[in-house]
Design an enzyme around this catalytic site. Structure first.
Site, PDB file in Angstrom:
ATOM      1  N   THR A 101       0.853  -1.182   0.000  1.00 22.89           N
ATOM      2  CA  THR A 101       0.000   0.000   0.000  1.00 22.89           C
ATOM      3  C   THR A 101       0.894   1.240   0.000  1.00 22.89           C
ATOM      4  O   THR A 101       2.110   1.142   0.159  1.00 22.89           O
ATOM      5  CB  THR A 101      -0.905   0.015   1.249  1.00 22.89           C
ATOM      6  N   GLU A 149      -5.446  -4.507  -1.351  1.00 18.83           N
ATOM      7  CA  GLU A 149      -5.786  -5.670  -0.527  1.00 18.83           C
ATOM      8  C   GLU A 149      -6.743  -6.639  -1.217  1.00 18.83           C
ATOM      9  O   GLU A 149      -7.020  -7.720  -0.687  1.00 18.83           O
ATOM     10  CB  GLU A 149      -6.406  -5.209   0.794  1.00 18.83           C
ATOM     11  N   LYS A 192      -6.938  11.892  -2.386  1.00 19.86           N
ATOM     12  CA  LYS A 192      -6.609  11.197  -3.637  1.00 19.86           C
ATOM     13  C   LYS A 192      -6.343  12.241  -4.719  1.00 19.86           C
ATOM     14  O   LYS A 192      -7.245  12.949  -5.134  1.00 19.86           O
ATOM     15  CB  LYS A 192      -7.752  10.275  -4.036  1.00 19.86           C
ATOM     16  N   TRP A 248      -2.506   8.439  -3.426  1.00 19.66           N
ATOM     17  CA  TRP A 248      -2.957   8.894  -2.112  1.00 19.66           C
ATOM     18  C   TRP A 248      -1.944   9.838  -1.475  1.00 19.66           C
ATOM     19  O   TRP A 248      -0.741   9.684  -1.630  1.00 19.66           O
ATOM     20  CB  TRP A 248      -3.166   7.702  -1.188  1.00 19.66           C
TER      21      TRP A 248
END
Length: 577
Positions: free
Chosen positions: A188, A333, A440, A445
């Protein structure tokens, strides 16, 4: 009790290498075209790709790479990167794609956390590698994805990829691998703390490829020419490097040149029918189309994710260029595809405005993903399109826990996405808010907490809050709201300059507003919802400069996005935990 009757089928494991073997055997002459870092256009076939992937496998075995070892990549979309996907996983090692856009400290953390054995990198990242290498003691070697003639002059000792492959002939049989063993490791973006790894299995990767290629998803076939604009370092390019060979589709890999002119030229030259990418890249493409009067002669459909597809972009693609837009959402994920918008025959007959409203949502779940929404009490809420709650997902392509973690984030067997959403009776997902406050921007991000912490480190700042403000080009950009210390002073420009060398450039806020106090809850927490509402009409300087962008939303559209539901896009979604 009588034992269940077992099926009498072959026990053939679902492994990633089977995808490339299938393409090489049955679509062996289908092309893979790459715009190389060296500047030219490279062509070969699936048959060639498998042979070279096997050469890489032989080379890695010669370097004593063992099953389960992590082999990292820092590379753009190209044929050598594709070979790395299959050559590593084919011998039971783990292909670990790294996002080079992250801040160097984050990349160092990721390499060390994964304990990568080797790192394969494109030559433009040579300066980055020289910075990383002294801080990554587990890495046994760095491999430049080029030949000796183009190997960069570096402080770090590096191997040449082509020299590494040369002694091997590719006469190699893929070993039998347990389908539940690890295949890929994707991290991530670390928006709230360190990045976290999602460790996929061969089985999950294969099931994801099947689901992605289905007609109600990417709808890939051997008739397609596929150009993934989404980077291969970004959640495996949304699964396209696996779904395309499964379907026998021609692949066109754009390399590092993602400007509008370069993309359009490549699409036209190779007769591309399908593409996928984030809105920011497509803004540049469509701006080029408008400026030059160019048209698409072959492009039929495109998947847009990473952040919400602006309504103006959807209208432009479909109304002006007759290109179908498939809006999508997902998470690292989730391998990463979660939902895509495909209308049923009945929905396709509804009035145009109703159809358009549906297409601006996140769509239905792909095969292998189940979902539900729950209230504060943890009970499932009705699928009525009105009730909204926390979105939870589960399935064979959803993580059970993060890489290296001792505990699982699952709640009663479901993964909490961190989003708030509605589900209608037909299974259409509509994300209405975020449970965390990340921003975003252009498909990437930005951590509001990290931005705030840097501001608070300035001696003149007493308190700071960072919130998202709608932007016509980047969807969202950060606005910093600041309370100064008593008798202290700092200007907007001075505070923004304070961020230099502390974060990557695109994390720096676009504007600063100074206030006397910030709103807090009774427990002392910042009320960012109030701040977002208060500044939803704030016009950032960069937004004013973008107003003449040919695809920029109107002020009304931007205001509506800021005030109303915030849609999320596909796999560039990251954990906010």
């Amino acid at each position: 009790m009588t034992a269940p009757l077992q099926g009498q089928m072959m026990d053939v494991p679902l492994t990633v290498s089977a995808l490339l073997t299938h393409a090489a055997r049955f679509y062996g002459s289908v092309e893979i075209v790459s715009r190389r870092i060296e500047g030219d256009l490279h062509r070969y076939t699936y048959r060639d790709c498998e042979r070279r992937a096997k050469q890489l496998a032989q080379a890695l075995l010669g370097l004593d790479v063992q099953p389960g070892e992590r082999i990292a990549t820092l590379a753009w979309n190209g044929y050598r990167h594709l070979e790395a996907y299959y050559g590593t996983t084919g011998i039971g090692a783990v292909c670990h794609t790294i996002n080079p856009r992250l801040f160097p400290d984050q990349i160092v953390f990721i390499i060390n956390d994964a304990q990568d054995s080797y790192v394969l990198f494109d030559t433009p990242f040579a300066p980055l590698v020289d910075m990383l290498a002294p801080q990554c003691p587990h890495v046994r070697g760095w491999i430049a994805l080029t030949d000796d003639a183009h190997r960069p002059d570096m402080r770090t000792p590096v191997l040449s990829y082509e020299t590494l492959l040369a002694p091997h002939d590719g006469a190699f049989d893929w070993p039998r691998i347990d389908e539940r063993s690890a295949s890929y490791l994707c991290y991530t973006s670390g928006t709230t703390g360190h990045p976290k790894g999602a460790l996929y299995s061969h089985r999950s990767t294969m099931l994801h490829a099947y689901g992605a290629a289905l007609p109600n998803a990417l709808a890939l076939s051997a008739r397609d020419v596929v150009l993934p604009v989404v980077p291969m370092f970004h959640v495996n390019a949304w699964g396209i490097p696996h779904a395309a060979p499964l379907a026998g589709a021609k692949l066109v890999l754009p390399g590092k040149d993602l400007d509008g002119r370069s993309l359009h030229e490549l699409m036209e030259a190779e007769r591309v029918t399908f593409s996928a990418g984030v809105p920011t890249v497509y803004l540049g493409l469509l701006a080029h189309m408008k400026e030059t009067g160019a048209r698409f002669s072959s492009l039929e459909r495109t998947v847009i994710g990473g952040s919400a597809c602006p309504p103006a972009m959807l209208r432009t693609f479909e109304d002006d260029y007759r290109v179908e837009v498939i809006h999508a959402w997902g998470m690292t994920e989730m391998s990463p595809l979660g939902t895509l918008v495909k209308l049923t025959s009945e929905e396709a007959q509804r009035p145009p405005l109703v159809r358009r409203a549906l297409r601006e949502k996140q769509g239905r779940a792909v095969f292998s993903v189940d979902m539900k929404i729950v209230g504060d009490d943890g009970q499932e809420l009705p699928w009525d399109g009105v009730a909204f709650g926390d979105l939870h997902v589960r399935g064979p392509c959803v993580i059970d826990r993060y890489y290296g973690a001792d505990t699982s984030p699952l709640i009663d067997g479901w993964f909490p996405t961190g989003d708030v959403a509605t589900l209608d009776p037909d299974g259409f997902l509509h994300i209405t808010d975020r449970s965390k406050d990340v921003i975003k921007s252009g498909g990437e991000w930005i951590s509001s907490i990290d931005v705030e912490n840097i501001a608070i480190a300035h001696p003149a700042v007493a308190e700071a809050a960072c919130v998202a403000v709608a932007h016509p080009r980047w969807t969202e950009r950060p606005l910093l709201v600041v309370v100064k210390r008593p008798h202290a002073d700092v200007t907007r420009d001075e505070l923004l300059a304070f961020y230099t060398d502390k974060v990557v450039r695109w994390w720096i806020p676009d504007d600063v507003v100074f206030v006397d106090e910030l709103p807090h809850t009774a427990t002392g927490k910042l009320q960012k919802l109030k701040l977002r509402e208060q500044y939803r009409h704030h016009r950032l300087p960069s937004a004013l400069a973008a107003d003449d962008c040919p695809l920029a939303d109107s002020t009304a559209d931007a205001d509506a996005r800021a005030a109303g539901p915030v849609h999320e896009g596909i796999p560039a979604r990251r954990s906010r935990r």
